[in-house]
Enzyme design. Structure first.
Site, short mmCIF file in Angstrom:
data_model
loop_
_atom_site.label_atom_id
_atom_site.label_comp_id
_atom_site.label_asym_id
_atom_site.label_seq_id
_atom_site.Cartn_x
_atom_site.Cartn_y
_atom_site.Cartn_z
N HIS A 51 42.87 -31.54 -22.49
CA HIS A 51 42.16 -32.77 -23.18
C HIS A 51 42.65 -32.92 -24.44
O HIS A 51 43.46 -32.23 -25.13
CB HIS A 51 40.59 -32.73 -23.05
CG HIS A 51 40.09 -31.39 -23.93
ND1 HIS A 51 40.19 -31.06 -24.91
CD2 HIS A 51 39.34 -30.48 -23.02
CE1 HIS A 51 39.47 -29.95 -25.06
NE2 HIS A 51 38.90 -29.67 -24.02
N HIS A 99 42.71 -29.89 -26.86
CA HIS A 99 43.69 -28.96 -26.64
C HIS A 99 44.88 -29.61 -27.46
O HIS A 99 45.53 -28.86 -28.09
CB HIS A 99 44.02 -28.88 -25.30
CG HIS A 99 42.92 -28.11 -24.50
ND1 HIS A 99 42.55 -28.44 -23.01
CD2 HIS A 99 41.92 -27.14 -24.75
CE1 HIS A 99 41.59 -27.75 -22.81
NE2 HIS A 99 41.39 -26.84 -23.70
N CYS A 131 27.47 -15.25 -19.59
CA CYS A 131 27.86 -16.55 -19.53
C CYS A 131 29.33 -17.02 -19.19
O CYS A 131 30.09 -16.53 -19.75
CB CYS A 131 27.36 -17.57 -20.79
SG CYS A 131 28.03 -19.38 -20.23
N CYS A 167 31.46 -19.16 -21.48
CA CYS A 167 32.04 -18.59 -22.74
C CYS A 167 32.74 -17.51 -22.22
O CYS A 167 33.46 -17.02 -23.05
CB CYS A 167 30.59 -18.01 -23.41
SG CYS A 167 29.66 -19.22 -24.11
N CYS A 216 22.44 -21.24 -21.66
CA CYS A 216 23.60 -21.16 -22.69
C CYS A 216 23.61 -22.36 -23.67
O CYS A 216 23.85 -23.51 -22.80
CB CYS A 216 24.88 -20.58 -21.97
SG CYS A 216 26.09 -21.10 -23.38
N HIS A 234 26.85 -24.39 -22.73
CA HIS A 234 27.42 -24.50 -21.24
C HIS A 234 26.18 -25.31 -20.55
O HIS A 234 26.30 -25.72 -19.41
CB HIS A 234 28.06 -23.55 -20.69
CG HIS A 234 29.27 -23.14 -21.33
ND1 HIS A 234 29.51 -22.31 -22.18
CD2 HIS A 234 30.58 -23.99 -21.36
CE1 HIS A 234 30.63 -22.36 -22.81
NE2 HIS A 234 31.30 -23.23 -22.02
N LYS A 256 30.39 -34.99 -28.17
CA LYS A 256 31.24 -33.83 -27.59
C LYS A 256 32.08 -34.36 -26.42
O LYS A 256 31.63 -34.70 -25.55
CB LYS A 256 29.94 -32.76 -27.31
CG LYS A 256 30.43 -31.40 -27.70
CD LYS A 256 29.21 -30.47 -27.23
CE LYS A 256 30.13 -29.25 -26.74
NZ LYS A 256 29.31 -27.77 -26.66
N LYS A 271 33.03 -33.27 -19.54
CA LYS A 271 33.47 -34.03 -17.95
C LYS A 271 32.27 -34.91 -17.65
O LYS A 271 32.48 -36.12 -17.08
CB LYS A 271 33.60 -32.97 -17.08
CG LYS A 271 34.98 -32.49 -16.86
CD LYS A 271 35.19 -31.67 -15.52
CE LYS A 271 36.47 -30.79 -15.41
NZ LYS A 271 36.22 -29.69 -14.48
O1 ME8 Z 1 38.94 -20.61 -25.71
N1 ME8 Z 1 38.35 -30.22 -30.30
O2 ME8 Z 1 40.29 -21.75 -24.10
P1 ME8 Z 1 39.62 -23.24 -24.30
C1 ME8 Z 1 39.22 -29.23 -30.94
N2 ME8 Z 1 41.30 -19.49 -23.36
N3 ME8 Z 1 39.54 -28.19 -30.13
C2 ME8 Z 1 39.03 -27.83 -28.96
C3 ME8 Z 1 37.99 -28.61 -28.35
C4 ME8 Z 1 37.97 -29.90 -29.06
N4 ME8 Z 1 36.79 -30.84 -28.52
N5 ME8 Z 1 37.62 -28.14 -27.25
C5 ME8 Z 1 38.64 -26.83 -27.20
C6 ME8 Z 1 39.77 -20.65 -24.71
N6 ME8 Z 1 39.32 -26.73 -28.25
C7 ME8 Z 1 40.56 -19.29 -24.59
C8 ME8 Z 1 41.11 -19.17 -25.68
S1 ME8 Z 1 43.11 -17.72 -27.19
C9 ME8 Z 1 43.52 -15.92 -27.14
C10 ME8 Z 1 42.08 -17.89 -25.79
C11 ME8 Z 1 40.22 -25.51 -28.64
O3 ME8 Z 1 40.69 -24.10 -23.11
C12 ME8 Z 1 39.22 -24.40 -28.73
O4 ME8 Z 1 38.63 -24.32 -29.69
O5 ME8 Z 1 38.34 -23.19 -23.90
C13 ME8 Z 1 40.36 -23.38 -28.50
O6 ME8 Z 1 41.13 -22.94 -29.55
C14 ME8 Z 1 41.44 -24.16 -27.60
O7 ME8 Z 1 41.03 -25.63 -27.43
C15 ME8 Z 1 41.37 -23.79 -26.16
O8 ME8 Z 1 40.24 -23.79 -25.45
#
Ligand code: ME8
Length: 519
Positions: A18, A21, A126, A129, A144, A147, A298, A301
Site C-alpha cells: 500500500h 509501504h 495479538c 501485532c 488490541c 487491530h 488511517k 482494508k
Molecule cells: O511491521 N504509513 O511489516 P508491515 C507509513 N514485517 N508507513 C507505514 C504505514 C503507513 N500508513 N503502514 C505501515 C512490519 N507502514 C514488519 C517489519 S522489519 C524487520 C519487520 C510501515 O508490512 C511500517 O511502519 O506491517 C513498517 O515500517 C513498514 O511499513 C512495513 O510494515
C-alpha cells in the site's frame, strides 16, 4: 570509497503493498540515490517478511500453500517497487535459504551463550501485532487498540531472549550516540520504555502447535523461531552474515534503518540488544518515520482506502508520486494523501513552476542563440543562490528533512521564474541587447542545471529529462562518479541544448479515481 548501507522495514506479505509501504521504500531510494550521486558505495536493501501466523492464514484464505502464496506476493512487491523506480541493490525474502540458515546460526550462538533460554509464557497475544500485549493496553472492549480485535490467551513453553541483561547497555548507547535513534521524540519514547519494569525478556520462539510457518529451531522440532528475531536479522543476513564475511565487513553496521513509528521498540531496543548479545556492532541510526493517512483516515482494508501504488503510478507516473509524498509532509510526522491535493500540487510545482521555466528558457535559447548555451559568465544573486543550493540540500538530506530540501529546490525555481519575468529576455533580444539577454538565459540555464542535479534523488526520470534537454548526454545520477568539479562547475557554454517538448505533462484526474477524489 566510503560505504553507505540503508535498509527499509521488510513488509508482511499478508496483503498487497500500500501507499504507506511505498512511502518508506521511496524514502530509502531517495537516500540511496543521493549518496550514490555524492560518490558513496551505497548498499540499499529492502524485502519482505514472509513467516508468521498472519501470512499463513492469508495463504489458507487464498487456498494456497504458504510458499506458493509468498512467491506471488513477493513478486507483487517487486513489481510495485520497479514501477516506482526503486534502485535497491538487494531484495531479501525471509524464506531465502541463506537467511533461514543464518537465523538458525544466530539462534544457536545466543543459546550457547545463555542469552536465549527456555521458559513458560502465559499472556495475551495479538496476531495483528505479532506480539504479546498487556491487559492494560487493550481498549474498553478488550481489543488490541491497533487491530480492533481481541488478543488470544496463550500458555506455551518458549525460548526467551535475555533482554533485561542489555537494558543498561542500550541506555548507554543512546546516551553516547545522540543520533542513534531519531527523531528526538521517538528516542524519548525508547528511553521511557527502557525504564519501564514491564519491559521484560521476550519470547523468540513459538510452539509448532501455534505456529507452523516459520524457521524451525535447530534440533528442536516442536519449536519455531518467532517472527521478530527472524525479521530483524534480515539486516545482517542480507549483507552477508555469516556466509559472505567480506561483504558483511564492508557494509555492516547499517548507516540507516528506515522504519515506521509503530515498530520503533523492535528496532531501537530488541535489535541492538540482539546484536550486542551476538557481539555484532549496532546500527548507526534508526529513523522512525510518520504514517501516511488517506483523506485524513488511517489506511484500512475495511474503509477501502488502501491506495495501490501500482495503479497510482500507472495513472500518474512514478515521479509525481515520489515528489508528492515527500513535498509538504515532514518525514518524521504523519502526512495525508489526497488525490485532489496530489494533482494540484504536482501540477503547480512540476508542470507550472519547473516545467514552464525550462520550456520558456530553452525556447529563447533556440530562437535567439542557435540552440547553444551562450558564452558568458554573469554574476547575479540568483546564480550565487543556485551555486549554494547543494549546500542547503545536503544539510536537509543528512537530517532526512526531505520536505525542506524540496522546498529549497522549488523556491529557487520560483525565483528564477520571477527573474525571467522581470528581466524579459525576449524583449532584450528584440531591443538588440543581446549580451543582457544571453546573461539572463545563462543564469536560468545554470539554475535549471542545479535543480536537475538536486532533484534527481526525488524524481529521477524528470531530472534526467531536464538534464538531457539542457544538452547533457549522460545520466544526471552518475555525476558523483566524476570529479567534484563537474558537479559544482557551471553549465558548459557552447553546448547544444535539446528541447524536445514539455518535460512534465499536467496531470488529469483518472476516471477510475474520480469518486475517491471527491471525498
Ligand atoms: O511491521 N504509513 O511489516 P508491515 C507509513 N514485517 N508507513 C507505514 C504505514 C503507513 N500508513 N503502514 C505501515 C512490519 N507502514 C514488519 C517489519 S522489519 C524487520 C519487520 C510501515 O508490512 C511500517 O511502519 O506491517 C513498517 O515500517 C513498514 O511499513 C512495513 O510494515
Amino acid at each position: 570509497m566510503e560505504k553507505f548501507y540503508v535498509t527499509t522495514a521488510i513488509d508482511y506479505v499478508n496483503a498487497t503493498p500500500h501507499i504507506g509501504h511505498a512511502y518508506e521504500k521511496i524514502a530509502a531510494d531517495i537516500v540511496a540515490r543521493y549518496y550514490r550521486m555524492r560518490g558513496k558505495d551505497v548498499f540499499f536493501m529492502t524485502g519482505v517478511d514472509e513467516h508468521g501466523s498472519k501470512v499463513e492464514k492469508s495463504a489458507q484464505d487464498a487456498g494456497k500453500s504458504p510458499k506458493e502464496f509468498c512467491d506471488e506476493m513477493a513478486d507483487k512487491f517487486k513489481t510495485a517497487w520497479e514501477k516506482l523506480n526503486l534502485s535497491y541493490d538487494h531484495f531479501i525474502r525471509t524464506t531465502d535459504d541463506y537467511h533461514e540458515k543464518a537465523v538458525q546460526t544466530l539462534f544457536l550462538k545466543l543459546l550457547e551463550k545463555g542469552d536465549i533460554y527456555k521458559g513458560t509464557y502465559t499472556g495475551l497475544y495479538c496476531e495483528g501485532c505479532e506480539d504479546f500485549v498487556r491487559e492494560r493496553d487493550l481498549d474498553d472492549s478488550g481489543n488490541c487498540p491497533n487491530h480492533k480485535r481481541p488478543p488470544k490467551k496463550l500458555e506455551e513453553e518458549n525460548y526467551f531472549f535475555r533482554l533485561t541483561k542489555y537494558k543498561d547497555r542500550i541506555r548507554t548507547w543512546l546516551d553516547t550516540h545522540p543520533n542513534a535513534v531519531r527523531p528526538e521524540g521517538r528516542k524519548k519514547e525508547i528511553l521511557n520504555q527502557l525504564v519501564d519494569p514491564e519491559l521484560a525478556d521476550f519470547s523468540v520462539t513459538r510452539s509448532r502447535k501455534s505456529l507452523t510457518w516459520g524457521i524451525p529451531v535447530p534440533g528442536k522440532e516442536d519449536q519455531v523461531i518467532y517472527v521478530w528475531i527472524d525479521a530483524l536479522s534480515n539486516y545482517i543476513t542480507g549483507a552477508g552474515y555469516p556466509h559472505d564475511p567480506e561483504r558483511f565487513a564492508r557494509y555492516w553496521p547499517a548507516d540507516l534503518h528506515l522504519i515506521g513509528k509503530d515498530i520503533n521498540k523492535f528496532h531501537s531496543i530488541f535489535w541492538p540488544a540482539l546484536l550486542m548479545a551476538a557481539d555484532i556492532e549496532v546500527p548507526r541510526q534508526v529513523f522512525a518515520h510518520g504514517f501516511i493517512t488517506v483523506n485524513g483516515q488511517k489506511l484500512s482494508k475495511s474503509l477501502g482506502n488502501v491506495i495501490d501504488p501500482i495503479s497510482l503510478v500507472n495513472n500518474y507516473g512514478a515521479d509525481a508520486v515520489r515528489f508528492y509524498l515527500f513535498a509538504g509532509t515532514p518525514f518524521d510526522n504523519d502526512g495525508d494523501f489526497s488525490l485532489k491535493d496530489f494533482i494540484e500540487k504536482v501540477n503547480a510545482e512540476l508542470a507550472n513552476n519547473l516545467g514552464n521555466l525550462l520550456n520558456r528558457v530553452l525556447k529563447l535559447v533556440t530562437d535567439h542563440c542557435g540552440a547553444v548555451v551562450p558564452n558568458c559568465d554573469p554574476e547575479h544573486t540568483l546564480r550565487s543562490q543556485a551555486n549554494e543550493i547543494h549546500v542547503v540540500v545536503q544539510k536537509h538530506m543528512e537530517a532526512l528533512e526531505f520536505a525542506k530540501a524540496l522546498e529549497a529546490i522549488f523556491a529557487l525555481s520560483d525565483q528564477a521564474n520571477k527573474y525571467f519575468n522581470d528581466e524579459k529576455p525576449w524583449a532584450l533580444f528584440k531591443q538588440e541587447k543581446r549580451k543582457e539577454g544571453e546573461e539572463v538565459l545563462f543564469t536560468c540555464l545554470e539554475v535549471l542545471r542545479r535543480i536537475a542535479m538536486n532533484l534527481y534523488p526525488f524524481t529521477p526520470q524528470l531530472a534526467n529529462d531536464i538534464w538531457h534537454q539542457l544538452g547533457y548526454t549522460d545520466d544526471v545520477g552518475v555525476i558523483g562518479d566524476k570529479k567534484d568539479d563537474d558537479f559544482f562547475d557551471m553549465i558548459r557554454p557552447g553546448m547544444k541544448i535539446n528541447q524536445t517538448g514539455p518535460v512534465f505533462k499536467r496531470l488529469e484526474l483518472a476516471a477510475e479515481d474520480a469518486v475517491s477524489a471527491a471525498v
